[in-house]
Design a protein around this motif. Structure first.
Motif, short mmCIF file in Angstrom:
data_model
loop_
_atom_site.label_atom_id
_atom_site.label_comp_id
_atom_site.label_asym_id
_atom_site.label_seq_id
_atom_site.Cartn_x
_atom_site.Cartn_y
_atom_site.Cartn_z
N ALA A 44 0.83 -1.20 0.00
CA ALA A 44 0.00 0.00 0.00
C ALA A 44 0.87 1.25 0.00
CB ALA A 44 -0.92 -0.01 1.22
N TYR A 45 1.97 1.23 0.77
CA TYR A 45 2.86 2.40 0.86
C TYR A 45 3.54 2.68 -0.47
CZ TYR A 45 6.83 5.29 2.28
OH TYR A 45 7.76 6.29 2.37
N LYS A 46 3.96 1.61 -1.16
CA LYS A 46 4.64 1.78 -2.44
C LYS A 46 3.66 1.99 -3.59
CE LYS A 46 8.81 -0.82 -1.26
NZ LYS A 46 9.70 -1.96 -1.64
N LYS A 47 2.35 1.90 -3.28
CA LYS A 47 1.30 2.12 -4.28
C LYS A 47 1.47 1.22 -5.50
CE LYS A 47 0.64 6.93 -2.87
NZ LYS A 47 0.61 8.35 -3.30
N ILE A 48 1.64 -0.06 -5.22
CA ILE A 48 1.78 -1.04 -6.30
C ILE A 48 0.46 -1.12 -7.06
CG2 ILE A 48 2.19 -3.48 -6.83
CD1 ILE A 48 3.98 -3.61 -4.38
N ASN A 49 0.50 -0.94 -8.37
CA ASN A 49 -0.71 -0.86 -9.19
C ASN A 49 -1.51 -2.15 -9.20
OD1 ASN A 49 -0.11 1.82 -9.92
ND2 ASN A 49 1.14 1.16 -11.66
N ASN A 50 -0.82 -3.28 -9.14
CA ASN A 50 -1.51 -4.57 -9.20
C ASN A 50 -1.91 -5.08 -7.82
OD1 ASN A 50 -1.24 -4.71 -12.01
ND2 ASN A 50 0.81 -5.60 -11.85
N PHE A 51 -1.93 -4.18 -6.84
CA PHE A 51 -2.23 -4.57 -5.46
C PHE A 51 -3.61 -5.20 -5.35
CE2 PHE A 51 -4.19 -3.34 -1.38
CZ PHE A 51 -3.35 -4.02 -0.52
N HIS A 52 -4.62 -4.56 -5.93
CA HIS A 52 -5.99 -5.07 -5.85
C HIS A 52 -6.12 -6.40 -6.59
CE1 HIS A 52 -10.31 -5.39 -6.95
NE2 HIS A 52 -10.47 -4.92 -5.73
N LEU A 53 -5.49 -6.48 -7.75
CA LEU A 53 -5.53 -7.72 -8.54
C LEU A 53 -4.87 -8.86 -7.77
CD1 LEU A 53 -6.10 -9.28 -11.15
CD2 LEU A 53 -3.92 -8.43 -12.04
N LEU A 54 -3.74 -8.57 -7.13
CA LEU A 54 -3.03 -9.58 -6.36
C LEU A 54 -3.90 -10.09 -5.21
CD1 LEU A 54 -0.39 -11.12 -5.82
CD2 LEU A 54 0.34 -9.19 -4.40
N PHE A 55 -4.55 -9.17 -4.51
CA PHE A 55 -5.43 -9.55 -3.41
C PHE A 55 -6.58 -10.42 -3.90
CE2 PHE A 55 -9.37 -8.72 -1.06
CZ PHE A 55 -9.03 -9.27 0.16
#
Length: 209
Positions: free
Chosen positions: A168-179
């Motif tokens: 979340a801190y690094k604002k990874i774009n694929n964060f939601h997809l990964l979750f």
């Protein structure tokens, strides 16, 4: 998969020979209702339903903790596990109401809950190794399938939430997809194992005739 598991539970309900398995029916009904409500934004406040997620995850922890605790026969071990569970619940309430807040996802409490459950599940498999009987098939035991599903589910969720802050801190774009991928795979494994465990009761009944 959650709806299918609910119907499998309903189908096998009459064959359950333990209260902790019978409690799966109202629990799964609650989970399905919660998921349905989340999809239709029933619980959204200011465009966020994280408060309800905190409550749902806490109920999940309490339910599976009770399920695991009820499997202990040794009084000393039951007391130790009971205090561990109570401590985790008290910390969760503290995190929700005084630390992170109810309107945000309480990841610290989640990690504590999942750590406790992973430890308890591992203790189950440790006991099984010492109680191994070559004449008994683990694949025919309902508990084996439940604990297997719980181990995969809680371990994958723990690893994700352990890296939650960093992503979340690094604002990874694929964060939601990964979750989404991790969560869906974990849910598929857990509820598939639950369905198999329920069906084991049907097979046990047929073999007893």
């Amino acid at each position: 998969i959650e709806v299918i598991t609910l119907f499998v539970c309903l189908y096998c309900y009459r064959n359950f020979n333990a209260v902790r398995y019978k409690l799966f029916l109202p629990y799964l009904a609650f989970i399905v209702l919660f998921e349905f409500g989340s999809i239709h934004n029933w619980f959204s406040i200011h465009k966020s339903n994280l408060w309800s997620v905190n409550i749902e995850i806490t109920i999940e922890f309490v339910f599976y903790s009770f399920f695991i605790l009820s499997g202990y026969k040794n009084l000393r071990q039951r007391r130790a596990v009971t205090w561990l569970i109570i401590s985790a619940v008290l910390f969760t309430l503290t995190d929700i109401f005084f630390l992170q807040g109810i309107m945000v996802l309480c990841t610290i409490a989640i990690l504590v809950q999942y750590s406790v459950l992973i430890a308890l599940v591992c203790m189950f498999f440790y006991r099984k190794m010492h109680e191994f009987d070559a004449n008994t098939s683990l694949l025919q035991q309902p508990d084996f399938w439940v604990y297997t599903g719980l181990l995969f589910f809680f371990l994958s969720e723990f690893l994700f939430f352990a890296s939650f802050t960093t992503m979340a801190y690094k604002k990874i774009n694929n964060f939601h997809l990964l979750f989404t991928v991790i969560s869906n795979v974990a849910i598929l494994i857990l509820y598939s194992c639950l369905s198999i465990s329920f069906l084991c009761f049907r097979r046990m009944k047929k073999l007893s005739y």
